[in-house]
Design an enzyme around this catalytic site. Structure first.
Site: not given
Ligand code: NAI
Length: 336
Positions: A127, A174, A207, A231
């Protein structure tokens, strides 16, 4: 007792309706508040020529606490998101969203005791807005992760866990792919975790976290993560308990805080008296606790929960027939 000065941004669409309902409920707790109303969003743009007029910044700067309804950001034309602009301006680095099941509300998971707390880093990651075209057909978007921002969000999550007697903080990442950026985020989380031996700590790849949140949401407690995963996951978890019309949100920095409904302006039902003000009311519950009015915060929380448990004064989006005003009157009646 001196009144608190709080900035109220009613917003667009259903914003003014849910803001009015929330102000009535908060005022009914007896906490003395002087609301300073300022306009931001589509209406401000039409009437004052600016999405965020200067008096919005000035009021938030002076009062330090804001309550905000949804605002419409016109699509295209280079308009920046109002929420992103306010978060940047006031250094609101914590995005906090508690996710709890409301009593009596029939959702897919209503028989599970869900009580999650999401801490989303609010200032960096993808962002940062740093995007450019390297060569035609190739665009680069920069993911920024810093030690400073990662450490302060991890600290906020662990401090909350300790204060709220939570058992566990889970860091979501991740780092198997983004070894350096998410790797740094994890490293910072681990360093902070070591300072909180009373709180368990574990890590999950994003995930896998999504799958586990849908299959076994009751096994989660406090979650901390960088901006983009936050988010997505915060909306996923809102969906577990009935959607964005229900859950509150808070953007918190060292000196300022803005409490907001996370749903949009609902143009389809705006002006009809049908909007559900629960999300903004629950944000006001967080706001009252934040300013030190714990007793009023608990009373308002209990009043909302009682109205849901009875189930007779709920708005259309959650299966009832009540108007915004009828729901609000029922909450106020429970405040005694
Ligand atoms: P939306 O959240 O406004 O509406 C999605 C659906 O949920 C609609 O059917 C609406 O009626 C319903 N809904 C939402 N909140 C409700 C409530 N409190 N009570 C009853 N029903 C409710 O999302 P949409 O349509 O994608 O966005 C509309 C506008 O809102 C856009 O201009 C967008 O930019 C803005 N927006 C603003 C946000 C903010 O200020 N935090 C967040 C999301 C969207």
């Amino acid at each position: 007792m001196m009144a608190y000065q709080i900035t109220l941004i009613p917003g667009d669409g259903i914003g003014p309706e849910v803001a009015e309902a929330t102000v009535r409920a908060v005022d009914a707790t007896g906490v003395p508040i002087e609301w300073e109303r300022v306009e931001a969003g589509a209406r401000a743009l039409a009437e004052q020529g600016q999405l965020i007029p200067d008096d919005v910044f000035a009021a938030l700067e002076a009062n330090r606490i804001g309550l905000k309804g949804p605002t419409a950001t016109p699509i295209g034309g280079g308009h920046q998101s109002i929420n992103v602009a306010l978060r940047k301006k006031f250094g609101l680095y914590v995005n906090f969203r508690p996710v709890r099941m409301l009593p009596g509300l029939k959702t897919r998971f209503h028989d599970l005791p869900l009580d999650l707390a999401i801490f989303r880093e609010n200032t960096e990651d993808l962002y940062s807005g740093l995007e450019h075209e390297v060569v035609p057909g190739v665009v680069e978007s920069l993911k920024i992760i810093t030690r400073n921002a990662s450490t302060r969000i991890a600290r906020a999550a662990f401090e909350y866990a300790r204060r709220d007697r939570r058992a566990k903080v889970t860091s979501i990442h991740k780092a198997n792919i983004m070894k350096m950026s998410d790797g740094l985020f994890l490293k910072c989380c681990r360093e902070v975790a070591a300072q909180f031996p009373d709180v368990q700590y574990n890590e999950l790849i994003v995930d896998n976290a999504c799958m586990q949140l849908v299959m076994r949401p009751e096994t989660f407690d406090v979650l901390v993560m960088p901006n983009l995963y936050g988010d997505i996951i915060s909306d996923l978890t809102a969906g577990l308990v009935g959607g964005l019309g229900i859950v509150p949100g808070a953007n918190i920095g060292d000196h300022h805080a803005i409490f907001e409904a996370v749903h949009g302006t609902a143009p389809d039902i705006a002006g009809k008296g049908l909007a559900n003000p629960t999300a903004l009311m629950q944000s006001a519950v967080l706001m009252l606790a934040h300013i030190g009015e714990r007793e009023a915060s608990v009373r308002l929380h209990n009043a909302i929960y009682q109205v849901y448990a009875e189930g007779t004064h709920l708005t259309g989006d959650v299966g009832g027939k009540a108007s915004t005003t009828e729901f609000t009157d029922a909450v106020i009646a429970k405040l005694g």
